[in-house]
Design an enzyme around this catalytic site. Structure first.
Site, short mmCIF file in Angstrom:
data_model
loop_
_atom_site.label_atom_id
_atom_site.label_comp_id
_atom_site.label_asym_id
_atom_site.label_seq_id
_atom_site.Cartn_x
_atom_site.Cartn_y
_atom_site.Cartn_z
N ASP A 30 0.92 -1.23 0.07
CA ASP A 30 0.19 0.07 -0.01
C ASP A 30 0.81 1.32 0.02
O ASP A 30 1.82 1.33 0.78
CB ASP A 30 -0.92 -0.11 1.29
CG ASP A 30 -1.96 0.86 1.25
OD1 ASP A 30 -3.17 0.52 1.04
OD2 ASP A 30 -1.75 2.07 1.21
N ILE A 31 0.56 2.06 -1.00
CA ILE A 31 1.45 3.32 -1.08
C ILE A 31 1.30 4.46 0.20
O ILE A 31 2.12 5.15 0.45
CB ILE A 31 1.15 4.10 -2.27
CG1 ILE A 31 2.42 4.71 -2.94
CG2 ILE A 31 -0.11 4.87 -2.17
CD1 ILE A 31 2.08 5.28 -4.20
N ASN A 87 -12.94 -3.56 2.28
CA ASN A 87 -13.99 -2.47 2.28
C ASN A 87 -14.83 -2.58 0.91
O ASN A 87 -14.39 -2.57 -0.25
CB ASN A 87 -13.41 -0.94 2.15
CG ASN A 87 -12.80 -0.65 3.48
OD1 ASN A 87 -13.15 -1.28 4.42
ND2 ASN A 87 -11.71 -0.03 3.38
N GLN A 94 -14.68 2.43 0.85
CA GLN A 94 -13.79 1.73 -0.22
C GLN A 94 -13.64 3.00 -1.38
O GLN A 94 -14.37 3.65 -1.95
CB GLN A 94 -14.41 0.74 -1.07
CG GLN A 94 -13.54 0.12 -2.38
CD GLN A 94 -14.35 -0.83 -3.33
OE1 GLN A 94 -15.64 -0.44 -3.71
NE2 GLN A 94 -13.90 -1.97 -3.66
N HIS A 100 -9.93 -5.25 -3.33
CA HIS A 100 -8.61 -5.46 -2.62
C HIS A 100 -8.84 -5.93 -1.22
O HIS A 100 -9.55 -5.50 -0.30
CB HIS A 100 -7.76 -4.43 -2.62
CG HIS A 100 -8.48 -3.00 -2.27
ND1 HIS A 100 -9.58 -2.43 -2.98
CD2 HIS A 100 -8.42 -2.15 -1.13
CE1 HIS A 100 -9.87 -1.31 -2.54
NE2 HIS A 100 -9.29 -1.17 -1.42
N HIS A 102 -6.91 -5.86 2.26
CA HIS A 102 -5.81 -5.11 3.15
C HIS A 102 -5.33 -6.18 4.12
O HIS A 102 -5.90 -6.82 4.83
CB HIS A 102 -6.39 -3.94 4.06
CG HIS A 102 -6.98 -2.81 3.09
ND1 HIS A 102 -6.00 -1.82 2.88
CD2 HIS A 102 -8.32 -2.60 2.68
CE1 HIS A 102 -6.81 -0.77 2.30
NE2 HIS A 102 -8.29 -1.41 1.91
P1 AMP Z 1 -9.86 1.64 0.13
O1 AMP Z 1 -9.90 2.89 0.99
O2 AMP Z 1 -10.16 0.23 1.03
O3 AMP Z 1 -10.34 1.42 -1.07
O4 AMP Z 1 -8.01 1.43 -0.10
C1 AMP Z 1 -7.47 1.61 -0.93
C2 AMP Z 1 -6.19 1.78 -0.64
O5 AMP Z 1 -5.20 1.81 -1.85
C3 AMP Z 1 -5.62 2.58 0.41
O6 AMP Z 1 -5.05 2.07 1.42
C4 AMP Z 1 -4.52 3.64 -0.42
O7 AMP Z 1 -3.37 3.98 0.26
C5 AMP Z 1 -4.02 2.57 -1.43
N1 AMP Z 1 -3.68 2.99 -2.69
C6 AMP Z 1 -4.18 4.08 -3.63
N2 AMP Z 1 -3.29 4.10 -4.39
C7 AMP Z 1 -2.30 3.26 -4.55
C8 AMP Z 1 -1.12 2.96 -5.51
N3 AMP Z 1 -1.01 3.82 -6.55
N4 AMP Z 1 -0.32 2.09 -4.98
C9 AMP Z 1 -0.73 1.47 -3.95
N5 AMP Z 1 -1.60 1.79 -3.05
C10 AMP Z 1 -2.50 2.60 -3.35
#
Ligand code: AMP
Ligand code: ZN
Length: 152
Positions: A30-31, A87, A94, A100, A102
């Site tokens: 996760d970024i 989520n 989400q 995805h 986590h």
């Molecule tokens: P959600 O809020 O459950 O949709 O989680 C989305 C997740 O994706 C968040 O924890 C973000 O930090 C992560 N995220 C968003 N863009 C990227 C990316 N380019 N690379 C890796 N993780 C990402």
């Protein structure tokens, strides 16, 4: 080009710190990690909701997520515990509409720190390159501890 950022990562149009991939899924860091080692497991096929995935893909996601969790434990990253979280839909927080899982390593008594980082993590846009180096190193560490059952 697809609008979905996770599809773009699958298609190698966007960079990611990749832990593992096979025909059905991709695992990357996760970024904006809530904790060091925060990892995402995604299907390669697009779908916003869990029910949209084939049963085979959904089952595989959780097999791989469990293997990643084991790897994190062996690497000492998730030694106390971890949250596995989906989520499922915008109303459920989400933000990226591509399924995805986590994997969030937890330490005993870290709830205050987790809550604070959850709220502030996206404010930090600085040090992107340094962050990428760290995420790549974590991805490598987790990859090296993956159980042989999922490694080809
Ligand atoms: P959600 O809020 O459950 O949709 O989680 C989305 C997740 O994706 C968040 O924890 C973000 O930090 C992560 N995220 C968003 N863009 C990227 C990316 N380019 N690379 C890796 N993780 C990402
Ligand atoms: Zn997608």
């Amino acid at each position: 080009m697809t609008q979905c950022i996770f599809c773009q990562i699958v298609n190698k149009e966007l960079p990611a710190s990749v832990v593992y991939e096979d025909d059905l899924c991709l695992v990357f860091m996760d970024i904006f990690p809530i904790k060091p080692g925060h990892t995402l497991v995604i299907p390669k096929s697009h779908g916003a909701f869990l029910h949209e995935l084939d049963d085979k893909v959904r089952e595989h996601l959780f097999i791989v997520a469990t293997a990643v969790l084991q790897a994190q434990r062996s690497a000492g990253i998730a030694k106390d515990g971890a949250n596995l979280l989906v989520n499922d839909g915008k109303a459920a927080n989400q933000h990226v509409p591509h399924v995805h899982v986590h994997i969030l390593p937890r330490d005993q008594g870290d709830i205050g720190k987790v809550a604070w980082t959850f709220l502030t993590r996206m404010l930090n846009f600085f040090g992107k390159d340094k962050k990428k180096v760290k995420l790549d190193a974590l991805a490598k560490d987790i990859r090296q501890h993956l159980p042989s059952t999922i490694m080809k």
